[in-house]
Every structure is written in structure tokens, then in C-alpha cells.
Motif scaffolding. Structure first.
Motif, PDB file in Angstrom:
ATOM      1  N   THR A  60      -4.872  -1.193  16.660  1.00  0.00           N
ATOM      2  CA  THR A  60      -5.870  -1.826  15.800  1.00  0.00           C
ATOM      3  C   THR A  60      -6.519  -3.024  16.477  1.00  0.00           C
ATOM      4  N   LEU A  61      -5.711  -3.827  17.173  1.00  0.00           N
ATOM      5  CA  LEU A  61      -6.263  -5.025  17.802  1.00  0.00           C
ATOM      6  C   LEU A  61      -7.274  -4.663  18.886  1.00  0.00           C
ATOM      7  N   ASP A  62      -7.018  -3.599  19.630  1.00  0.00           N
ATOM      8  CA  ASP A  62      -7.981  -3.161  20.645  1.00  0.00           C
ATOM      9  C   ASP A  62      -9.303  -2.779  19.992  1.00  0.00           C
ATOM     10  N   ARG A  63      -9.223  -2.101  18.864  1.00  0.00           N
ATOM     11  CA  ARG A  63     -10.442  -1.691  18.160  1.00  0.00           C
ATOM     12  C   ARG A  63     -11.215  -2.912  17.672  1.00  0.00           C
ATOM     13  N   LEU A  64     -10.496  -3.931  17.221  1.00  0.00           N
ATOM     14  CA  LEU A  64     -11.169  -5.141  16.756  1.00  0.00           C
ATOM     15  C   LEU A  64     -11.856  -5.876  17.896  1.00  0.00           C
ATOM     16  N   ARG A  65     -11.205  -5.932  19.037  1.00  0.00           N
ATOM     17  CA  ARG A  65     -11.789  -6.657  20.174  1.00  0.00           C
ATOM     18  C   ARG A  65     -13.085  -6.008  20.649  1.00  0.00           C
ATOM     19  N   GLU A  66     -13.232  -4.719  20.363  1.00  0.00           N
ATOM     20  CA  GLU A  66     -14.439  -4.014  20.814  1.00  0.00           C
ATOM     21  C   GLU A  66     -15.687  -4.469  20.065  1.00  0.00           C
ATOM     22  N   ARG A  67     -15.503  -5.222  18.981  1.00  0.00           N
ATOM     23  CA  ARG A  67     -16.677  -5.743  18.273  1.00  0.00           C
ATOM     24  C   ARG A  67     -17.514  -6.635  19.182  1.00  0.00           C
ATOM     25  N   SER A  68     -16.838  -7.351  20.066  1.00  0.00           N
ATOM     26  CA  SER A  68     -17.554  -8.253  20.989  1.00  0.00           C
ATOM     27  C   SER A  68     -17.754  -7.615  22.362  1.00  0.00           C
ATOM     28  N   HIS A  69     -17.387  -6.352  22.509  1.00  0.00           N
ATOM     29  CA  HIS A  69     -17.579  -5.628  23.766  1.00  0.00           C
ATOM     30  C   HIS A  69     -18.195  -4.259  23.455  1.00  0.00           C
ATOM     31  N   PRO A  70     -19.507  -4.211  23.261  1.00  0.00           N
ATOM     32  CA  PRO A  70     -20.177  -2.955  22.870  1.00  0.00           C
ATOM     33  C   PRO A  70     -19.923  -1.808  23.834  1.00  0.00           C
ATOM     34  N   GLU A  71     -19.768  -2.110  25.123  1.00  0.00           N
ATOM     35  CA  GLU A  71     -19.540  -1.029  26.088  1.00  0.00           C
ATOM     36  C   GLU A  71     -18.188  -0.355  25.850  1.00  0.00           C
ATOM     37  N   ASP A  72     -17.177  -1.128  25.447  1.00  0.00           N
ATOM     38  CA  ASP A  72     -15.873  -0.551  25.140  1.00  0.00           C
ATOM     39  C   ASP A  72     -15.930   0.269  23.853  1.00  0.00           C
ATOM     40  N   ALA A  73     -16.695  -0.223  22.877  1.00  0.00           N
ATOM     41  CA  ALA A  73     -16.848   0.516  21.623  1.00  0.00           C
ATOM     42  C   ALA A  73     -17.536   1.856  21.872  1.00  0.00           C
ATOM     43  N   GLU A  74     -18.551   1.851  22.746  1.00  0.00           N
ATOM     44  CA  GLU A  74     -19.249   3.092  23.073  1.00  0.00           C
ATOM     45  C   GLU A  74     -18.325   4.054  23.815  1.00  0.00           C
ATOM     46  N   ALA A  75     -17.462   3.514  24.680  1.00  0.00           N
ATOM     47  CA  ALA A  75     -16.516   4.358  25.408  1.00  0.00           C
ATOM     48  C   ALA A  75     -15.526   5.011  24.448  1.00  0.00           C
ATOM     49  N   ARG A  76     -15.101   4.260  23.440  1.00  0.00           N
ATOM     50  CA  ARG A  76     -14.192   4.826  22.435  1.00  0.00           C
ATOM     51  C   ARG A  76     -14.886   5.948  21.666  1.00  0.00           C
ATOM     52  N   LEU A  77     -16.148   5.727  21.302  1.00  0.00           N
ATOM     53  CA  LEU A  77     -16.894   6.734  20.552  1.00  0.00           C
ATOM     54  C   LEU A  77     -17.081   8.007  21.381  1.00  0.00           C
ATOM     55  N   GLN A  78     -17.361   7.849  22.660  1.00  0.00           N
ATOM     56  CA  GLN A  78     -17.530   9.007  23.532  1.00  0.00           C
ATOM     57  C   GLN A  78     -16.214   9.765  23.716  1.00  0.00           C
ATOM     58  N   LYS A  79     -15.132   9.030  23.796  1.00  0.00           N
ATOM     59  CA  LYS A  79     -13.817   9.669  23.921  1.00  0.00           C
ATOM     60  C   LYS A  79     -13.500  10.487  22.679  1.00  0.00           C
ATOM     61  N   LEU A  80     -13.798   9.914  21.504  1.00  0.00           N
ATOM     62  CA  LEU A  80     -13.560  10.620  20.247  1.00  0.00           C
ATOM     63  C   LEU A  80     -14.485  11.827  20.125  1.00  0.00           C
ATOM     64  N   SER A  81     -15.727  11.689  20.551  1.00  0.00           N
ATOM     65  CA  SER A  81     -16.666  12.815  20.518  1.00  0.00           C
ATOM     66  C   SER A  81     -16.176  13.960  21.398  1.00  0.00           C
ATOM     67  N   GLY A  82     -15.643  13.614  22.565  1.00  0.00           N
ATOM     68  CA  GLY A  82     -15.110  14.639  23.446  1.00  0.00           C
ATOM     69  C   GLY A  82     -13.939  15.373  22.823  1.00  0.00           C
TER      70      GLY A  82
END
Length: 292
Positions: A93-115
Motif C-alpha cells: 500500500t505504501l508503494d502505491r501511495l508514494r506513486e502519487r508524487s511519481h507519475p512515471e511509477d504510477a504509469e508503470a504500475r498501470l502498464q504492468k496491470l494492463s499486461g
């Protein structure tokens, strides 16, 4: 009550098999006295206790397996609003929260989930590139992040200074709160209504906050029993009221669409704390008002 939630969220615990569901301390079959009556072999959790002693009982069921004592998930042993500003956070959960201030990490998570969704489509025999499924992996990934947005919310922000001092000591009830959640066993929805009541002790909370607390905990992977307890304990943590009661009625698609496929089956759970648990008349007043 809090121990039950902690136990259900512990790390890397496997479900118990049928053979393992034996209360510790009972005699093995070969050593059991054949003259024992069936009632004498029953589980210890059915020991009777007086109403006034219920609050002093933390655990009446003997540990059935060593895994019941497994290390707790970080954050579950602290008060509801822990130092991280989360409420019973899960691993990651904490990693997901930190991605709020790191859009590139949030996008990487979304792409991983899409895959991962694309892989699922391929595994069930579909063509992810056909017209109807074009863009579905990305859409589902975004939907799943919304379905689980409760992991990014915390009780402190939900309450947001909406607790007021008021000289009121009678029941406050909000009924028919719509709840939508995902069963953590099959990742399919269960939906229903939640009813929340409490008896203030010089503190009341904005009524909309009751619905928002229910929403926060429901927007996570859940089981209905834990969801009901979490809402009750969170309200108790915030208001320190005389008593709290939460009742939830829902339909689980894991029972409706698969398995036994009983479309008319509903599940009801409740959690009573404080005066709502100790006083039968108070509890009955709450339940009778729900039936109106």
C-alpha cells in the motif's frame, strides 16, 4: 474483536484443510473414550458466558493451528489511524501511495496491470487485439485501481475535523448505505446495504462520514465479516462512544454466478461494541429500528 481482524489479515497464511480443523487439546480419535457423549466432544468456543462478561473475553476459541499465531501484517496491531496515516494497510500500500508524487511509477504500475489483464484474456481463449477487446486491458486496469482506491485513503482524512461535541446520548442510526466491494477469494463483487448506529458520549460525527468510512473499507479486497468489524472499530476509535453497532446485508457473486449458484442467497453480518454488545435492550432497540 481487533484480534480477529489482525488474524484474518496476517501474512502468508494458508487456509486450513478439513483434517486440520480440530480444536487443540481434544483427544485423537484412537485415544478418545468411546463412551463419551457427543455433547462432551463439542468445540470449546460454545462455552457460555454472561452478558456482563463479554467485553472481558478476547478469545474463547482455542488456537486450531500454529499459523493462527503467524506474524501480523504491519499496521494491524496499531490503533486504527496509525502513524503512516493509513488504516490497516496491506503489503504494497505504501508503494502505491508514494506513486502519487511519481507519475512515471504510477504509469508503470498501470502498464504492468494492463499486461496482466491481457494475459488473462489470452488464457481464457480470447484475442486481445480484436475490435471489441481493443483497449480493454487498459480500461480494466484503471477500473481495478478505482475499485481498490480505499487502499489510498485513511481514516484521518475521511473524518477531517467532522467530530463535534454535542450533548446527545441516544441512538444515532444511518441505514441503507450502499456498499460495493470485491471478494478477496475470487475477485468478484459483493454488494449490499450497511446499517451503522452508535450511542454518543458527548461526541458526534458528520452523518456523511459514516458512509465515507464504509466506502473506504469496502474499496479494498475484503471479506464481509472483516469489513463489518473494521467499520465498527474505526467508528469506536474516532468517537469513543458508549456503543457501536454495524449490520451488513449483501449478495456475493461468488455464490450467485459460480459455485452453488444460489441467486437468492444473502449474507448478514453484525458487529456490536460497548453498550450495544452488553445491553440486550439497547441492542434490540437498534435492531427493531432497522426493521421499520
Amino acid at each position: 474483536m481487533r484480534a480477529a481482524i489482525r488474524a484474518s489479515m496476517s501474512l502468508r497464511k494458508e487456509p486450513l484443510s478439513l483434517e486440520e480443523l480440530q480444536i487443540s487439546g481434544t483427544s485423537p480419535p484412537e485415544q478418545a473414550d468411546e463412551t463419551d457423549a457427543p455433547q462432551e466432544k463439542s468445540a470449546r468456543q460454545y462455552e457460555e458466558v454472561a452478558d456482563e462478561d463479554i467485553e472481558d473475553i478476547e478469545l474463547k476459541v482455542a488456537a486450531r493451528d500454529a499459523r493462527d499465531e503467524a506474524p501480523l501484517t504491519p499496521g494491524t496491531s496499531t490503533p486504527t489511524a496509525d502513524f503512516e496515516g493509513l488504516s490497516w494497510p496491506s503489503v504494497g500500500t505504501l508503494d502505491r501511495l508514494r506513486e502519487r508524487s511519481h507519475p512515471e511509477d504510477a504509469e508503470a504500475r498501470l502498464q504492468k496491470l494492463s499486461g496482466a489483464v491481457r494475459t488473462i484474456l489470452e488464457c481464457i481463449g480470447e484475442d486481445p487485439d480484436r475490435e471489441g477487446l481493443h483497449g480493454t486491458p487498459e480500461r480494466y486496469a484503471k477500473a481495478m485501481m478505482f475499485f481498490t482506491k480505499g487502499y489510498e485513503e485513511n481514516l484521518r482524512d475521511i473524518v477531517n475535523n467532522a467530530v463535534f461535541h454535542e450533548d446527545h446520548d441516544e441512538l444515532v442510526i444511518v441505514k441503507d448505505i450502499d456498499v460495493y466491494s470485491l471478494c478477496e477469494h475470487h475477485l468478484v463483487p459483493f454488494t449490499g446495504k450497511m446499517h451503522i448506529g452508535y450511542i454518543p458520549s458527548r461526541r458526534v460525527i458528520g452523518l456523511s462520514k459514516l458512509a465515507r468510512i464504509a466506502e473506504m473499507f469496502s474499496r479494498r479486497l475484503q471479506v464481509q465479516e472483516r469489513l463489518t468489524k473494521q467499520v465498527a472499530l474505526a467508528l469506536s476509535e474516532v468517537l469513543k462512544p458508549q456503543g457501536v453497532a454495524v449490520v451488513m446485508e449483501s449478495s456475493h457473486l461468488c455464490m450467485v454466478m459460480r459455485g452453488v449458484q444460489k441467486s437468492g442467497a444473502t449474507t448478514t453480518t453484525s458487529c456490536m461494541l460497548g453498550a450495544m454488545r452488553k445491553r440486550a435492550k439497547t441492542r434490540e432497540e437498534f435492531l427493531s429500528l432497522l426493521r421499520r
